[in-house]
Every structure is written in C-alpha cells, then in structure tokens.
Design a protein around this motif. Structure first.
Motif, PDB file in Angstrom:
ATOM      1  N   PRO A  91       0.825  -1.217   0.000  1.00  0.00           N
ATOM      2  CA  PRO A  91       0.000   0.000   0.000  1.00  0.00           C
ATOM      3  C   PRO A  91       0.861   1.270   0.000  1.00  0.00           C
ATOM      4  O   PRO A  91       0.535   2.245  -0.676  1.00  0.00           O
ATOM      5  CB  PRO A  91      -0.818  -0.105   1.294  1.00  0.00           C
ATOM      6  N   GLY A  92       1.955   1.249   0.761  1.00  0.00           N
ATOM      7  CA  GLY A  92       2.845   2.424   0.834  1.00  0.00           C
ATOM      8  C   GLY A  92       3.431   2.763  -0.520  1.00  0.00           C
ATOM      9  O   GLY A  92       3.512   3.935  -0.913  1.00  0.00           O
ATOM     10  N   ARG A  93       3.841   1.726  -1.272  1.00  0.00           N
ATOM     11  CA  ARG A  93       4.426   1.957  -2.598  1.00  0.00           C
ATOM     12  C   ARG A  93       3.369   2.497  -3.564  1.00  0.00           C
ATOM     13  O   ARG A  93       3.637   3.377  -4.379  1.00  0.00           O
ATOM     14  CB  ARG A  93       5.050   0.659  -3.138  1.00  0.00           C
ATOM     15  N   ALA A  94       2.158   1.954  -3.461  1.00  0.00           N
ATOM     16  CA  ALA A  94       1.066   2.415  -4.331  1.00  0.00           C
ATOM     17  C   ALA A  94       0.735   3.881  -4.044  1.00  0.00           C
ATOM     18  O   ALA A  94       0.545   4.678  -4.966  1.00  0.00           O
ATOM     19  CB  ALA A  94      -0.171   1.539  -4.130  1.00  0.00           C
ATOM     20  N   VAL A  95       0.680   4.243  -2.767  1.00  0.00           N
ATOM     21  CA  VAL A  95       0.388   5.634  -2.390  1.00  0.00           C
ATOM     22  C   VAL A  95       1.480   6.558  -2.916  1.00  0.00           C
ATOM     23  O   VAL A  95       1.199   7.634  -3.460  1.00  0.00           O
ATOM     24  CB  VAL A  95       0.237   5.771  -0.845  1.00  0.00           C
ATOM     25  N   ASP A  96       2.720   6.138  -2.788  1.00  0.00           N
ATOM     26  CA  ASP A  96       3.856   6.936  -3.283  1.00  0.00           C
ATOM     27  C   ASP A  96       3.658   7.259  -4.765  1.00  0.00           C
ATOM     28  O   ASP A  96       3.785   8.409  -5.206  1.00  0.00           O
ATOM     29  CB  ASP A  96       5.153   6.151  -3.070  1.00  0.00           C
ATOM     30  N   VAL A  97       3.330   6.230  -5.555  1.00  0.00           N
ATOM     31  CA  VAL A  97       3.165   6.407  -7.004  1.00  0.00           C
ATOM     32  C   VAL A  97       1.978   7.326  -7.313  1.00  0.00           C
ATOM     33  O   VAL A  97       2.072   8.228  -8.146  1.00  0.00           O
ATOM     34  CB  VAL A  97       2.974   5.032  -7.684  1.00  0.00           C
ATOM     35  N   LEU A  98       0.853   7.103  -6.643  1.00  0.00           N
ATOM     36  CA  LEU A  98      -0.345   7.899  -6.935  1.00  0.00           C
ATOM     37  C   LEU A  98      -0.175   9.355  -6.520  1.00  0.00           C
ATOM     38  O   LEU A  98      -0.644  10.263  -7.218  1.00  0.00           O
ATOM     39  CB  LEU A  98      -1.573   7.279  -6.253  1.00  0.00           C
ATOM     40  N   MET A  99       0.515   9.597  -5.418  1.00  0.00           N
ATOM     41  CA  MET A  99       0.724  10.988  -4.998  1.00  0.00           C
ATOM     42  C   MET A  99       1.772  11.667  -5.890  1.00  0.00           C
ATOM     43  O   MET A  99       1.699  12.854  -6.138  1.00  0.00           O
ATOM     44  CB  MET A  99       1.121  11.047  -3.513  1.00  0.00           C
ATOM     45  N   ARG A 100       2.718  10.874  -6.395  1.00  0.00           N
ATOM     46  CA  ARG A 100       3.678  11.426  -7.356  1.00  0.00           C
ATOM     47  C   ARG A 100       2.947  11.836  -8.637  1.00  0.00           C
ATOM     48  O   ARG A 100       3.202  12.892  -9.217  1.00  0.00           O
ATOM     49  CB  ARG A 100       4.741  10.371  -7.661  1.00  0.00           C
ATOM     50  N   ALA A 101       2.017  10.985  -9.064  1.00  0.00           N
ATOM     51  CA  ALA A 101       1.218  11.295 -10.254  1.00  0.00           C
ATOM     52  C   ALA A 101       0.357  12.535 -10.007  1.00  0.00           C
ATOM     53  O   ALA A 101       0.210  13.390 -10.882  1.00  0.00           O
ATOM     54  CB  ALA A 101       0.320  10.109 -10.601  1.00  0.00           C
ATOM     55  N   THR A 102      -0.188  12.649  -8.793  1.00  0.00           N
ATOM     56  CA  THR A 102      -1.012  13.812  -8.446  1.00  0.00           C
ATOM     57  C   THR A 102      -0.188  15.091  -8.546  1.00  0.00           C
ATOM     58  O   THR A 102      -0.622  16.087  -9.144  1.00  0.00           O
ATOM     59  CB  THR A 102      -1.573  13.671  -7.010  1.00  0.00           C
ATOM     60  N   ARG A 103       1.013  15.068  -7.969  1.00  0.00           N
ATOM     61  CA  ARG A 103       1.866  16.271  -8.009  1.00  0.00           C
ATOM     62  C   ARG A 103       2.202  16.636  -9.455  1.00  0.00           C
ATOM     63  O   ARG A 103       2.180  17.808  -9.826  1.00  0.00           O
ATOM     64  CB  ARG A 103       3.159  16.036  -7.213  1.00  0.00           C
ATOM     65  N   GLY A 104       2.490  15.607 -10.272  1.00  0.00           N
ATOM     66  CA  GLY A 104       2.828  15.872 -11.674  1.00  0.00           C
ATOM     67  C   GLY A 104       1.674  16.517 -12.418  1.00  0.00           C
ATOM     68  O   GLY A 104       1.850  17.510 -13.128  1.00  0.00           O
ATOM     69  N   LEU A 105       0.470  15.976 -12.227  1.00  0.00           N
ATOM     70  CA  LEU A 105      -0.696  16.514 -12.921  1.00  0.00           C
ATOM     71  C   LEU A 105      -1.081  17.897 -12.411  1.00  0.00           C
ATOM     72  O   LEU A 105      -1.510  18.755 -13.180  1.00  0.00           O
ATOM     73  CB  LEU A 105      -1.889  15.555 -12.768  1.00  0.00           C
ATOM     74  N   MET A 106      -0.924  18.113 -11.105  1.00  0.00           N
ATOM     75  CA  MET A 106      -1.355  19.396 -10.535  1.00  0.00           C
ATOM     76  C   MET A 106      -0.414  20.550 -10.894  1.00  0.00           C
ATOM     77  O   MET A 106      -0.737  21.705 -10.652  1.00  0.00           O
ATOM     78  CB  MET A 106      -1.516  19.288  -9.008  1.00  0.00           C
ATOM     79  N   ARG A 107       0.734  20.219 -11.481  1.00  0.00           N
ATOM     80  CA  ARG A 107       1.586  21.309 -11.989  1.00  0.00           C
ATOM     81  C   ARG A 107       0.894  22.002 -13.156  1.00  0.00           C
ATOM     82  O   ARG A 107       1.170  23.149 -13.468  1.00  0.00           O
ATOM     83  CB  ARG A 107       2.959  20.753 -12.425  1.00  0.00           C
TER      84      ARG A 107
END
Length: 202
Positions: A91-107
């Motif tokens: 779960p920790g690895r999945a959250v890391d990836v999804l929040m990284r994707a969120t930061r990328g998109l929110m730029r």
C-alpha cells in the motif's frame, strides 16, 4: 537492402518525432485552455504539420487526448524507474506512485482537468485505467503484471486507480486538499491491497 532498411529507420524516426511534436503541441494548448483549446487546426499549426497529416496520426480529438494522457503516464513510469518508491509495504508503494502522479498533474491543473473529464466522457477505448492498474500492480506486487496477477489482484489495483481519479477530480473542483487526497488514498490502498502483503517468513 541495407539502404532500404536504413531509410525505413529514418522515416520511422521522423514519424515518431512528428507524432511527439503533435502530442506536445496538444498538451501545451490544453494546459492553457482545456480540451476546448485543442482545436485540430490550431494543434496542426502549433506542431508545424499539415491538417491532413494530423488527422492521419489522430483521426479525432479524442484520440489526441488519449495520446496526451499516454505521454503523461510514460513520464510517470520513467520517473518510477529512475526513483522507485521507497516504502516497504505494497500500500505504501502504491500511495507513493499515486501521490507522485497527483503532483505531476497538478503542476498543470487545466491540463489535468481537461484530460480527466475527457476520459470520463470518452466514447473511444482509453487505456488510462488499465495502464494505471498495471503500474500499481508492478509497484505494489513486486513486479506483478496484468498477465501474472490474478483477476482479483488486477480488479483491486483497478479499483484503487478509480478511487484516485475520483479524488483528483474532487481536488480540481476545489473540494479536496492535497493532504485530504493523500489520507483517503492511504485508507483505500491499505484496505484494497491487504492481500498484496507477502506472507510472513517462517
């Protein structure tokens, strides 16, 4: 024979570069004015290609949106290869990836909003959900793929990807903060990926 194959290679490379230029032009327009700004003629002008050439690569605007989304996922996958998630649990690895994707998109919030809304309304087959599910399988399941995962594992990874898309839309509408999204994704990942944990060693 060799020269023919070399010229094919050059042609393929130039086609790839032209396609990339078109996708980048479309993304740049969408990031400033949403999908409405992605008029095919405007995209063609910005990419420096004829309108007929653009339609040969992308028969419709939706095909172009799908390509822009694909490019965003490619960037995310490259970032994960360069810097794999450091968390020790699935779960920790999945959250890391999804929040990284969120930061990328929110730029580029305009672009994120345009892409996600278009994908939800899409009448063409979009690989977005399956690609995100596959990515989550790989990081959470230590290299699992759509082929090696069970049907249940693939469905659970897909469900987590769907939760993320919904939360991202809520954030774009101003109903969620980044911290609230992270918390909700953590809760969902912990529940959905509980069976991804490796069995305790004897």
């Amino acid at each position: 024979m060799q020269s023919e194959s070399a010229s094919t290679g050059v042609r393929t490379r130039s086609q790839h570069q032209r396609r990339k230029r078109i996708v980048q032009a479309a993304a740049a327009l969408a990031s400033r004015g949403g999908v409405e700004a992605m008029q095919m003629r405007t995209v063609a002008e910005r990419a420096g290609v004829a309108l007929g050439t653009l339609y040969r690569y992308f028969p419709s605007k939706m095909d172009l949106v799908v390509a822009v989304v694909g490019e965003e996922i490619d960037l995310l996958e490259s970032s994960i290869e360069r810097r794999p998630p450091g968390a020790t649990t699935p779960p920790g690895r999945a959250v890391d990836v999804l929040m990284r994707a969120t930061r990328g998109l929110m730029r580029e919030p305009e672009l994120a909003d345009a892409l996600i809304r278009s994908l939800i309304m899409a009448e063409v087959d979009t690989p977005f959900g399956d690609r995100m599910a596959g990515l989550l399988l790989r990081v959470a399941g230590d290299g699992l793929t759509a082929e090696t995962a069970t049907e249940e594992q693939f469905a659970l990874a897909g469900s987590l990807a769907s939760v993320w898309v919904h939360e991202l839309l809520e954030m774009l509408r101003g109903r969620r903060t980044y911290e609230q999204i992270q918390r909700r994704i953590e809760i969902a990942a912990t529940r959905l990926l509980v069976d991804f944990q490796p069995p305790p060693s004897a």
